[in-house]
Design a protein around this motif. Sequence first.
Motif, PDB file in Angstrom:
ATOM      1  N   ALA A  24       0.837  -1.211   0.000  1.00 14.16           N
ATOM      2  CA  ALA A  24       0.000   0.000   0.000  1.00 14.16           C
ATOM      3  C   ALA A  24       0.870   1.257   0.000  1.00 14.16           C
ATOM      4  O   ALA A  24       0.544   2.259  -0.643  1.00 14.16           O
ATOM      5  CB  ALA A  24      -0.933  -0.008   1.204  1.00 14.16           C
ATOM      6  N   PHE A  25       1.993   1.208   0.724  1.00 14.94           N
ATOM      7  CA  PHE A  25       2.933   2.329   0.765  1.00 14.94           C
ATOM      8  C   PHE A  25       3.506   2.568  -0.635  1.00 14.94           C
ATOM      9  O   PHE A  25       3.581   3.707  -1.095  1.00 14.94           O
ATOM     10  CB  PHE A  25       4.051   2.013   1.766  1.00 14.94           C
ATOM     11  N   GLU A  26       3.858   1.489  -1.316  1.00  9.82           N
ATOM     12  CA  GLU A  26       4.418   1.598  -2.667  1.00  9.82           C
ATOM     13  C   GLU A  26       3.395   2.212  -3.627  1.00  9.82           C
ATOM     14  O   GLU A  26       3.739   3.047  -4.466  1.00  9.82           O
ATOM     15  CB  GLU A  26       4.870   0.233  -3.161  1.00  9.82           C
ATOM     16  N   LYS A  27       2.126   1.839  -3.497  1.00  8.04           N
ATOM     17  CA  LYS A  27       1.075   2.429  -4.337  1.00  8.04           C
ATOM     18  C   LYS A  27       0.953   3.924  -4.073  1.00  8.04           C
ATOM     19  O   LYS A  27       0.785   4.719  -4.994  1.00  8.04           O
ATOM     20  CB  LYS A  27      -0.263   1.737  -4.090  1.00  8.04           C
ATOM     21  N   GLN A  28       1.042   4.316  -2.809  1.00  3.86           N
ATOM     22  CA  GLN A  28       0.972   5.741  -2.455  1.00  3.86           C
ATOM     23  C   GLN A  28       2.152   6.512  -3.047  1.00  3.86           C
ATOM     24  O   GLN A  28       2.011   7.659  -3.444  1.00  3.86           O
ATOM     25  CB  GLN A  28       0.946   5.921  -0.934  1.00  3.86           C
ATOM     26  N   MET A  29       3.326   5.876  -3.089  1.00  4.66           N
ATOM     27  CA  MET A  29       4.518   6.528  -3.641  1.00  4.66           C
ATOM     28  C   MET A  29       4.324   6.930  -5.094  1.00  4.66           C
ATOM     29  O   MET A  29       4.970   7.858  -5.574  1.00  4.66           O
ATOM     30  CB  MET A  29       5.739   5.594  -3.536  1.00  4.66           C
TER      31      MET A  29
END
Length: 117
Positions: A24-29
Amino acid sequence: PVLLLLASCAVTSTAGNKMLRSNAFEKQMLQPGIVLLDVRTPEEYAAGHLPNAVLYDFNAGAFQQVLPTLDSNKTYLLYCRSAKRSDKAASLMKAAGFKQVLQLKNGIQGWKGEVIQ
């Protein structure tokens, strides 16, 4: 009967700050306008960091010095080694009126994506 448990992408730290799992963090990035902050030491950063991360060493006070200059209307993604420093940084940001502050759960130790060295 089958019991299905769905794990949320976001969890809350003990300080009440939002933490995202690696995927999810990677998607936000990838979202436009995101500011990615690494609050580890320069040595930790040099050993490997996330793409486009800006370093503000929390322990040396660099983060605290730059905090008043940051735009509180932007979305910030924070990480450190294990999420302890990023949680402290997120708490400072929340107290300063920042609305969108998200952390990497378990810090870079929990990261599954690309690291730049």
